[in-house]
Design a protein around this motif. Structure first.
Motif, short mmCIF file in Angstrom:
data_model
loop_
_atom_site.label_atom_id
_atom_site.label_comp_id
_atom_site.label_asym_id
_atom_site.label_seq_id
_atom_site.Cartn_x
_atom_site.Cartn_y
_atom_site.Cartn_z
N SER A 90 48.87 -23.74 30.65
CA SER A 90 48.45 -21.88 30.28
C SER A 90 47.30 -22.01 30.97
CB SER A 90 48.72 -21.90 29.16
OG SER A 90 48.30 -21.25 29.04
N ARG A 91 46.64 -23.18 30.87
CA ARG A 91 44.73 -22.86 31.83
C ARG A 91 45.12 -23.19 33.28
NH1 ARG A 91 42.99 -26.05 27.82
NH2 ARG A 91 43.16 -27.81 28.91
N GLN A 92 45.85 -23.62 33.88
CA GLN A 92 45.70 -23.46 35.13
C GLN A 92 46.29 -22.57 35.92
OE1 GLN A 92 48.29 -27.26 35.06
NE2 GLN A 92 46.47 -28.61 36.01
N THR A 106 52.55 -17.66 41.03
CA THR A 106 53.72 -17.59 41.83
C THR A 106 54.29 -17.44 40.50
OG1 THR A 106 54.44 -19.50 40.72
CG2 THR A 106 53.82 -18.93 43.34
N ASP A 107 55.93 -16.13 40.47
CA ASP A 107 56.73 -15.94 39.10
C ASP A 107 56.98 -17.66 38.70
OD1 ASP A 107 55.93 -13.43 38.95
OD2 ASP A 107 57.85 -13.39 40.40
N LEU A 108 57.31 -18.65 38.79
CA LEU A 108 57.65 -20.51 38.83
C LEU A 108 56.29 -20.01 37.92
CD1 LEU A 108 60.21 -21.70 38.87
CD2 LEU A 108 59.00 -23.09 40.90
N GLU A 109 55.35 -20.26 38.64
CA GLU A 109 54.34 -21.09 37.55
C GLU A 109 54.27 -20.40 36.22
OE1 GLU A 109 51.09 -22.32 40.99
OE2 GLU A 109 51.59 -19.75 41.08
N GLU A 127 56.95 -18.66 34.85
CA GLU A 127 58.15 -19.40 33.98
C GLU A 127 57.80 -20.53 33.29
OE1 GLU A 127 62.61 -20.16 34.58
OE2 GLU A 127 61.59 -18.71 36.18
N LYS A 128 57.24 -21.64 33.98
CA LYS A 128 57.10 -22.76 33.69
C LYS A 128 55.96 -23.42 32.72
CE LYS A 128 60.08 -25.09 36.25
NZ LYS A 128 61.37 -25.75 35.81
N ALA A 129 54.66 -22.36 32.86
CA ALA A 129 53.71 -22.15 31.01
C ALA A 129 54.41 -21.69 30.37
CB ALA A 129 53.27 -21.60 31.97
N ALA A 130 55.52 -21.18 30.66
CA ALA A 130 56.03 -19.23 29.85
C ALA A 130 57.07 -21.09 28.57
CB ALA A 130 56.51 -18.73 29.77
N GLU A 131 57.11 -21.50 29.48
CA GLU A 131 58.62 -22.61 28.67
C GLU A 131 57.87 -23.91 27.64
OE1 GLU A 131 62.30 -25.42 31.19
OE2 GLU A 131 61.15 -23.12 31.97
N ALA A 132 56.67 -24.10 28.74
CA ALA A 132 56.19 -25.02 27.91
C ALA A 132 55.53 -24.72 26.51
CB ALA A 132 54.71 -25.62 28.80
N MET A 133 55.38 -23.52 26.80
CA MET A 133 55.07 -22.94 25.39
C MET A 133 55.68 -22.41 24.68
SD MET A 133 51.66 -19.72 26.69
CE MET A 133 52.59 -18.99 26.82
#
Length: 154
Positions: A82-84, A93-96, A98-104
C-alpha cells in the motif's frame, strides 16, 4: 468475531507506532526491545485474565507469540504494498492499485486463517472456557494500552 480480531490487530498496530517512536526519542530504546517489553506485558496480562497454570503458560504463550508474529508479517506485507503504491502518487498504474487493494482485502482472510490454525493448537492447551475468554482478554489488553497511551499523551 473476525471483525473484533481484525480491529484488535489494527488498534495495536496503530497504538504501537507512535509509542515506539516516542520511546526511541525519550528513552533511547530501540524498537525491538520496546516490542519485546510490550509483548511481555501482553503475555502477563492475558495469562492473568485467563488464569493460566504454569504448565499452560509455558505451552500457550510461545504459540500465541508465534501467531502474533505471523499476523504482524502479513499486515506488514499488505501495508508495504500500500505504501509503495501511494508513494508513486499519480504514477502508479491501475494494476498496481488493483494489487494493493487486493492485498488489503485479502488481509482479513489471511489473518483469520492464521488464527484458526493456532486455535486448533490452543484447544490442546486451554480449557473451553479459557478459549472463549481469550478474545475478551485481547480486547481488554487493547483498552488498557489505549488508556495508558491517553495518560501519557496528556
Amino acid at each position: 468475531m473476525k471483525k473484533v480480531a481484525i480491529l484488535f490487530t489494527f488498534l495495536i498496530a496503530a497504538l504501537m507506532l507512535p509509542a515506539v517512536m516516542q520511546a526511541q526519542r525519550n528513552f533511547g530504546r530501540d524498537r525491538e526491545s520496546w516490542m519485546k517489553e510490550i509483548q511481555q506485558y501482553k503475555n502477563d496480562f492475558i495469562a492473568k485474565k485467563l488464569e493460566l497454570t504454569d504448565e499452560q503458560r509455558a505451552k500457550f504463550l510461545p504459540l500465541y507469540n508465534s501467531m502474533d508474529e505471523e499476523i504482524r508479517k502479513v499486515q506488514e506485507e499488505s501495508e508495504q504494498l500500500s505504501r509503495q503504491t501511494m508513494g508513486k502518487e499519480d504514477k502508479a498504474t491501475d494494476l498496481e492499485y488493483e494489487k494493493a487493494a487486493e492485498a488489503m482485502y485479502e488481509l482479513k482472510g489471511r489473518e483469520n486463517a492464521i488464527e484458526m490454525k493456532y486455535f486448533e493448537e490452543y484447544k490442546t492447551i486451554l480449557t473451553p472456557q479459557q478459549l472463549f475468554k481469550l478474545k475478551d482478554a485481547e480486547k481488554d489488553f487493547t483498552r488498557e494500552l489505549m488508556k495508558q497511551h491517553r495518560r501519557r499523551s496528556r
